[in-house]
Design a protein around this motif. Structure first.
Motif, PDB file in Angstrom:
ATOM      1  N   PRO A 280      10.822  13.008   5.832  1.00  0.00           N
ATOM      2  CA  PRO A 280      10.943  13.528   7.234  1.00  0.00           C
ATOM      3  C   PRO A 280      10.280  12.513   8.207  1.00  0.00           C
ATOM      4  N   ASN A 281       9.389  11.746   8.107  1.00  0.00           N
ATOM      5  CA  ASN A 281       8.439  10.839   8.815  1.00  0.00           C
ATOM      6  C   ASN A 281       7.700   9.844   8.243  1.00  0.00           C
ATOM      7  N   THR A 282       7.126   8.973   8.836  1.00  0.00           N
ATOM      8  CA  THR A 282       6.251   8.033   8.274  1.00  0.00           C
ATOM      9  C   THR A 282       5.081   8.557   8.076  1.00  0.00           C
ATOM     10  N   ARG A 283       4.612   9.583   8.507  1.00  0.00           N
ATOM     11  CA  ARG A 283       3.312  10.194   8.196  1.00  0.00           C
ATOM     12  C   ARG A 283       3.307  10.876   6.883  1.00  0.00           C
ATOM     13  N   GLN A 284       4.400  11.456   6.480  1.00  0.00           N
ATOM     14  CA  GLN A 284       4.395  11.931   5.119  1.00  0.00           C
ATOM     15  C   GLN A 284       5.774  11.814   4.488  1.00  0.00           C
TER      16      GLN A 284
ATOM     17  N   PRO B  64       0.986  -1.267  -0.084  1.00  0.00           N
ATOM     18  CA  PRO B  64      -0.082  -0.028  -0.188  1.00  0.00           C
ATOM     19  C   PRO B  64       0.671   1.210  -0.051  1.00  0.00           C
ATOM     20  N   GLY B  65       0.535   2.265  -0.841  1.00  0.00           N
ATOM     21  CA  GLY B  65       1.249   3.365  -0.954  1.00  0.00           C
ATOM     22  C   GLY B  65       2.540   3.364  -1.876  1.00  0.00           C
ATOM     23  N   GLY B  66       2.990   2.150  -2.322  1.00  0.00           N
ATOM     24  CA  GLY B  66       4.341   2.063  -3.179  1.00  0.00           C
ATOM     25  C   GLY B  66       4.216   2.642  -4.503  1.00  0.00           C
ATOM     26  N   LYS B  67       2.948   2.851  -5.052  1.00  0.00           N
ATOM     27  CA  LYS B  67       2.968   3.473  -6.319  1.00  0.00           C
ATOM     28  C   LYS B  67       3.143   4.977  -6.283  1.00  0.00           C
ATOM     29  N   ALA B  68       3.298   5.425  -5.156  1.00  0.00           N
ATOM     30  CA  ALA B  68       3.264   6.994  -5.073  1.00  0.00           C
ATOM     31  C   ALA B  68       4.787   7.318  -5.038  1.00  0.00           C
ATOM     32  N   THR B  69       5.909   6.388  -5.294  1.00  0.00           N
ATOM     33  CA  THR B  69       7.005   6.645  -5.311  1.00  0.00           C
ATOM     34  C   THR B  69       7.990   6.270  -6.538  1.00  0.00           C
TER      35      THR B  69
ATOM     36  N   ASN C 252      -1.775  12.836   0.690  1.00  0.00           N
ATOM     37  CA  ASN C 252      -1.421  12.572   2.042  1.00  0.00           C
ATOM     38  C   ASN C 252      -1.799  11.141   2.434  1.00  0.00           C
ATOM     39  N   GLU C 253      -2.956  10.714   2.221  1.00  0.00           N
ATOM     40  CA  GLU C 253      -3.353   9.363   2.398  1.00  0.00           C
ATOM     41  C   GLU C 253      -2.392   8.182   1.994  1.00  0.00           C
ATOM     42  N   THR C 254      -2.014   8.453   0.513  1.00  0.00           N
ATOM     43  CA  THR C 254      -1.093   7.558   0.017  1.00  0.00           C
ATOM     44  C   THR C 254       0.365   7.463   0.849  1.00  0.00           C
ATOM     45  N   LEU C 255       0.614   8.707   1.124  1.00  0.00           N
ATOM     46  CA  LEU C 255       1.736   8.665   1.667  1.00  0.00           C
ATOM     47  C   LEU C 255       1.988   7.989   3.004  1.00  0.00           C
ATOM     48  N   ALA C 256       0.723   8.311   3.913  1.00  0.00           N
ATOM     49  CA  ALA C 256       0.664   7.870   5.242  1.00  0.00           C
ATOM     50  C   ALA C 256       0.673   6.058   5.092  1.00  0.00           C
ATOM     51  N   ALA C 257       0.013   5.668   3.923  1.00  0.00           N
ATOM     52  CA  ALA C 257      -0.121   4.061   3.697  1.00  0.00           C
ATOM     53  C   ALA C 257       1.407   3.795   3.319  1.00  0.00           C
ATOM     54  N   LEU C 258       2.216   4.202   2.572  1.00  0.00           N
ATOM     55  CA  LEU C 258       3.440   4.022   2.282  1.00  0.00           C
ATOM     56  C   LEU C 258       4.217   4.007   3.604  1.00  0.00           C
ATOM     57  N   GLY C 259       4.075   5.005   4.534  1.00  0.00           N
ATOM     58  CA  GLY C 259       4.913   4.799   5.844  1.00  0.00           C
ATOM     59  C   GLY C 259       4.487   3.659   6.698  1.00  0.00           C
ATOM     60  N   ALA C 260       3.097   3.509   6.742  1.00  0.00           N
ATOM     61  CA  ALA C 260       2.780   2.145   7.456  1.00  0.00           C
ATOM     62  C   ALA C 260       3.352   0.978   6.794  1.00  0.00           C
ATOM     63  N   SER C 261       3.651   0.745   5.444  1.00  0.00           N
ATOM     64  CA  SER C 261       4.071  -0.048   4.773  1.00  0.00           C
ATOM     65  C   SER C 261       5.650  -0.260   5.194  1.00  0.00           C
ATOM     66  N   LEU C 262       6.406   0.729   5.216  1.00  0.00           N
ATOM     67  CA  LEU C 262       7.778   0.836   5.716  1.00  0.00           C
ATOM     68  C   LEU C 262       7.869   0.289   7.046  1.00  0.00           C
ATOM     69  N   GLN C 263       7.104   0.711   7.808  1.00  0.00           N
ATOM     70  CA  GLN C 263       7.207   0.199   9.248  1.00  0.00           C
ATOM     71  C   GLN C 263       6.995  -1.375   9.441  1.00  0.00           C
ATOM     72  N   GLU C 264       6.179  -1.966   8.521  1.00  0.00           N
ATOM     73  CA  GLU C 264       5.929  -3.208   8.300  1.00  0.00           C
ATOM     74  C   GLU C 264       6.821  -4.118   7.767  1.00  0.00           C
TER      75      GLU C 264
ATOM     76  N   ALA D 229       9.261  10.258  -3.043  1.00  0.00           N
ATOM     77  CA  ALA D 229       7.644  10.159  -3.326  1.00  0.00           C
ATOM     78  C   ALA D 229       7.425  11.256  -4.433  1.00  0.00           C
ATOM     79  N   LYS D 230       6.527  10.784  -5.251  1.00  0.00           N
ATOM     80  CA  LYS D 230       5.931  11.800  -6.619  1.00  0.00           C
ATOM     81  C   LYS D 230       5.454  13.015  -5.729  1.00  0.00           C
ATOM     82  N   ARG D 231       5.481  13.898  -6.364  1.00  0.00           N
ATOM     83  CA  ARG D 231       5.230  15.529  -6.045  1.00  0.00           C
ATOM     84  C   ARG D 231       3.752  15.381  -5.917  1.00  0.00           C
ATOM     85  N   ASP D 232       3.076  14.648  -6.659  1.00  0.00           N
ATOM     86  CA  ASP D 232       1.534  14.683  -6.415  1.00  0.00           C
ATOM     87  C   ASP D 232       0.747  13.747  -5.557  1.00  0.00           C
ATOM     88  N   ALA D 233       1.740  13.091  -4.993  1.00  0.00           N
ATOM     89  CA  ALA D 233       1.107  11.893  -4.109  1.00  0.00           C
ATOM     90  C   ALA D 233       0.226  12.669  -2.989  1.00  0.00           C
TER      91      ALA D 233
END
Length: 201
Positions: free
Chosen positions: A87-91, A31-36, A144-156, A138-142
């Motif tokens: 800067p953080n897993t939220r964005q 989740p969120g990986g396509k925003a990168t 916020n909710e997609t970036l948050a999903a990517l951050g969660a994926s990173l943590q897992e 992250a893509k410039r047009d990503a």
């Protein structure tokens, strides 16, 4: 006056690049990986010092200074440690793989190069040295909710535990084109001493 965009970095062995590529593919499918925009594996390296635009006439002196610094460093072991982001897993905007430097030789190398570069009249770093391997941005047009999903994926996601021995430093020229940066090796400086044999991480 001709200037070259330059940086000093450690090259990665092929097996490490392959492990990082596997991590990129896993994250891209999460989740969120396509925003990168994922970094091409052959372009992943460990930047020690980014110089930016340097006068071409100063490149030879810079290469000599780096060689002198590296002659005081013994080959040392590095290993992949964790996944993270700035800067953080939220964005998350920059996705990276962190490193373990068990002998603190990497930090010592960075300090030596920073001092020598300043003495050469080149700009000082504005931020503390934070060694990492950039896996994607992250893509410039990503959204916020997609970036948050990517951050969660990173943590897992757990990184593959692998190590290697760093034996030399490379000075690169970087040319920016529409398809991405093109790197050219300007010089290579070996570390002093015999190559270490790697042990299990």
């Amino acid at each position: 006056m001709t200037t070259w965009r330059t940086f000093a970095a450690l090259e990665l062995p092929q097996d490490i690049r392959e492990a990082l590529f596997a991590m990129q593919k896993k994250l891209a499918a999460a989740p969120g990986g396509k925003a990168t925009r994922w970094t091409a594996p052959e372009q992943i390296h460990l930047t020690i010092k980014f110089y930016g635009e340097v006068e071409q006439s100063r490149i030879d002196n810079l290469a000599k200074v780096l060689s002198t610094c590296c002659a005081e460093i013994t080959p040392f072991e590095l290993s992949l440690a964790q996944l993270g982001c700035f800067p953080n897993t939220r964005q998350p905007r920059i996705i990276w793989a962190g490193l373990r430097d068990s002998d603190n030789q990497l930090s010592l190398l960075a300090e030596k190069i920073e001092r020598a570069s300043i003495a050469l009249g080149l700009a000082a770093e504005s931020r503390p040295f934070q060694p990492h391997l950039t896996l994607g941005r992250a893509k410039r047009d990503a959204r916020n909710e997609t970036l948050a999903a990517l951050g969660a994926s990173l943590q897992e996601t757990r990184i593959t535990q692998m190590g290697w021995v760093a034996n030399s430093l490379t000075l690169y020229r970087s040319v920016l084109i529409s398809s991405g940066p093109v790197y050219t090796i300007l010089s290579q400086a070996p570390f002093a001493g015999k190559e270490k044999s790697i042990h299990a991480v």
